[in-house]
Scaffold this motif. Sequence first.
Motif, PDB file in Angstrom:
ATOM      1  N   ILE A  42       0.811  -1.225   0.000  1.00  0.00           N
ATOM      2  CA  ILE A  42       0.000   0.000   0.000  1.00  0.00           C
ATOM      3  C   ILE A  42       0.846   1.279   0.000  1.00  0.00           C
ATOM      4  N   PRO A  43       1.909   1.390   0.836  1.00  0.00           N
ATOM      5  CA  PRO A  43       2.708   2.625   0.784  1.00  0.00           C
ATOM      6  C   PRO A  43       3.258   2.928  -0.597  1.00  0.00           C
ATOM      7  N   LEU A  44       3.737   1.903  -1.303  1.00  0.00           N
ATOM      8  CA  LEU A  44       4.292   2.103  -2.643  1.00  0.00           C
ATOM      9  C   LEU A  44       3.205   2.503  -3.630  1.00  0.00           C
ATOM     10  N   VAL A  45       2.017   1.872  -3.525  1.00  0.00           N
ATOM     11  CA  VAL A  45       0.902   2.214  -4.414  1.00  0.00           C
ATOM     12  C   VAL A  45       0.481   3.666  -4.205  1.00  0.00           C
ATOM     13  N   LEU A  46       0.386   4.088  -2.939  1.00  0.00           N
ATOM     14  CA  LEU A  46      -0.063   5.446  -2.635  1.00  0.00           C
ATOM     15  C   LEU A  46       0.975   6.496  -3.038  1.00  0.00           C
ATOM     16  N   ILE A  47       2.243   6.200  -2.807  1.00  0.00           N
ATOM     17  CA  ILE A  47       3.295   7.180  -3.103  1.00  0.00           C
ATOM     18  C   ILE A  47       3.472   7.358  -4.614  1.00  0.00           C
ATOM     19  N   LEU A  48       3.481   6.250  -5.358  1.00  0.00           N
ATOM     20  CA  LEU A  48       3.635   6.368  -6.810  1.00  0.00           C
ATOM     21  C   LEU A  48       2.383   6.946  -7.461  1.00  0.00           C
ATOM     22  N   ASN A  49       1.226   6.463  -7.012  1.00  0.00           N
ATOM     23  CA  ASN A  49      -0.056   6.994  -7.482  1.00  0.00           C
ATOM     24  C   ASN A  49      -0.149   6.910  -9.009  1.00  0.00           C
ATOM     25  N   PHE A  50      -0.592   8.004  -9.646  1.00  0.00           N
ATOM     26  CA  PHE A  50      -0.760   8.019 -11.099  1.00  0.00           C
ATOM     27  C   PHE A  50       0.448   8.616 -11.827  1.00  0.00           C
ATOM     28  N   ARG A  51       1.488   8.954 -11.080  1.00  0.00           N
ATOM     29  CA  ARG A  51       2.618   9.644 -11.713  1.00  0.00           C
ATOM     30  C   ARG A  51       3.341   8.815 -12.770  1.00  0.00           C
ATOM     31  N   PRO A  52       3.575   7.512 -12.541  1.00  0.00           N
ATOM     32  CA  PRO A  52       4.283   6.747 -13.585  1.00  0.00           C
ATOM     33  C   PRO A  52       3.565   6.737 -14.930  1.00  0.00           C
ATOM     34  N   ILE A  53       2.233   6.573 -14.928  1.00  0.00           N
ATOM     35  CA  ILE A  53       1.529   6.537 -16.210  1.00  0.00           C
ATOM     36  C   ILE A  53       1.526   7.910 -16.866  1.00  0.00           C
ATOM     37  N   ARG A  54       1.473   8.983 -16.068  1.00  0.00           N
ATOM     38  CA  ARG A  54       1.546  10.326 -16.648  1.00  0.00           C
ATOM     39  C   ARG A  54       2.909  10.581 -17.278  1.00  0.00           C
ATOM     40  N   LYS A  55       3.961  10.093 -16.604  1.00  0.00           N
ATOM     41  CA  LYS A  55       5.312  10.266 -17.129  1.00  0.00           C
ATOM     42  C   LYS A  55       5.486   9.482 -18.426  1.00  0.00           C
ATOM     43  N   ALA A  56       5.016   8.235 -18.430  1.00  0.00           N
ATOM     44  CA  ALA A  56       5.125   7.416 -19.638  1.00  0.00           C
ATOM     45  C   ALA A  56       4.342   8.029 -20.791  1.00  0.00           C
ATOM     46  N   ARG A  57       3.169   8.542 -20.488  1.00  0.00           N
ATOM     47  CA  ARG A  57       2.335   9.153 -21.527  1.00  0.00           C
ATOM     48  C   ARG A  57       3.013  10.381 -22.115  1.00  0.00           C
ATOM     49  N   SER A  58       3.663  11.168 -21.261  1.00  0.00           N
ATOM     50  CA  SER A  58       4.328  12.382 -21.758  1.00  0.00           C
ATOM     51  C   SER A  58       5.486  12.034 -22.688  1.00  0.00           C
ATOM     52  N   ILE A  59       6.189  10.934 -22.399  1.00  0.00           N
ATOM     53  CA  ILE A  59       7.304  10.509 -23.247  1.00  0.00           C
ATOM     54  C   ILE A  59       6.791   9.994 -24.587  1.00  0.00           C
ATOM     55  N   LEU A  60       5.756   9.153 -24.539  1.00  0.00           N
ATOM     56  CA  LEU A  60       5.253   8.546 -25.755  1.00  0.00           C
ATOM     57  C   LEU A  60       4.449   9.508 -26.616  1.00  0.00           C
ATOM     58  N   LYS A  61       4.055  10.646 -26.060  1.00  0.00           N
ATOM     59  CA  LYS A  61       3.356  11.672 -26.859  1.00  0.00           C
ATOM     60  C   LYS A  61       4.322  12.669 -27.461  1.00  0.00           C
ATOM     61  N   SER A  62       5.577  12.636 -26.994  1.00  0.00           N
ATOM     62  CA  SER A  62       6.579  13.604 -27.442  1.00  0.00           C
ATOM     63  C   SER A  62       7.280  13.067 -28.672  1.00  0.00           C
ATOM     64  N   GLU A  63       6.920  13.583 -29.847  1.00  0.00           N
ATOM     65  CA  GLU A  63       7.512  13.101 -31.092  1.00  0.00           C
ATOM     66  C   GLU A  63       8.991  13.429 -31.198  1.00  0.00           C
ATOM     67  N   SER A  64       9.418  14.439 -30.441  1.00  0.00           N
ATOM     68  CA  SER A  64      10.818  14.858 -30.543  1.00  0.00           C
ATOM     69  C   SER A  64      11.693  14.225 -29.486  1.00  0.00           C
ATOM     70  N   HIS A  65      11.075  13.402 -28.598  1.00  0.00           N
ATOM     71  CA  HIS A  65      11.864  12.806 -27.499  1.00  0.00           C
ATOM     72  C   HIS A  65      12.807  11.732 -28.050  1.00  0.00           C
ATOM     73  N   VAL A  66      14.062  11.813 -27.623  1.00  0.00           N
ATOM     74  CA  VAL A  66      15.058  10.813 -28.021  1.00  0.00           C
ATOM     75  C   VAL A  66      15.746  10.314 -26.772  1.00  0.00           C
TER      76      VAL A  66
END
Length: 335
Positions: free
Chosen positions: A311-335
């Motif tokens: 539970i502590p790990l689930v609460l601390i990470l929350n939705f941030r990992p999926i937001r971070k992954a989404r920002s990378i995969l939406k960035s056409e210029s990311h290398v």
Amino acid sequence: LNVLIALGMGWFGLSNLLQGYEAKGVIWLAFALMQGSSLLSFTFQRYSVALQGMNYVALSNRWGIIFSLLSIAAGSLALWLGGGLVTLVLVMQFFGVVGVFLNRFLLHAVEEGRVLHFRQYGFDREVFGWAWEPTWKGFIGQFGLNGSLQLTAVIYTAYGSKLEVASFLFAIRMLQTITQIAQAPFGSVQPLMARLMAAGDIEALGKLIRQRMGYTLALTAAGVVFGSVAIPFLLQFMGAKIDFIPVDAWLLLGGLTLLLRFDVLCCSVSAIGNEMVYYWDMAAAAVISAGVLLLLGNAWGIYTPIITSTIPLVLILNFRPIRKARSILKSESHV
């Protein structure tokens, strides 16, 4: 370092479990043999790492499966012939170590044996500079991810009964096996993912990641559900001296683990490009998990280590990992 950490955790955990047990020396000898073989496996893991980095993931995994099956068969035969715990460990660990060294021969067989001409040892300042930052950050992150469960498991040996602890540790091992197997669809294409990210082909990378994440999570969920029926049946069939944890506890542990695996896979999107994220958060979660378990003790029985380790790990990470992954995969210029 790995062996020293394991010895410390083993001293604490086994000392609690072996109180009143007459044949302590046999247990400690088996534990020492396992740590010795682990040291060899970690020391020569560079061969399998090199194979995976050269995109021979399937080749390495295929032989890994073969030697794992040989280890299981040999261990079962040793028990059937009347061998004890030390014999079991010697036989099974022998095949594990041989499998590690087999990767050395495989490495020399691929790419026309070019690896034979590589310099075996040497310090390269430039390569070290590339690797150092993701290495220490990854170390802290792995401590948080794996430490939450492992630390709580060791601490729980001081509170739970021997049967409860044995049942919980067995359940953890079964769940780790399920997640390792389910990781194959994602892990087998990581070299390809890195190449797509380096080339800036984010569209193809996104499709591949979403597909393989789906496979991995589906396999994990299927393994947890199947295990809830198959594992208790197999323990009963074999006449095991312990019962499996209650089905609802197993499904709770599996469901929370599934959430964490989703977060881990999302964090892997950043790690493909050597950007390690949320590592301090993961480490903090492991410390919090251990502290909460120390405070609660065995308040909720088998559910206490399950809840405190996840539970502590689930609460601390929350939705941030999926937001971070989404920002990378939406960035056409990311290398």
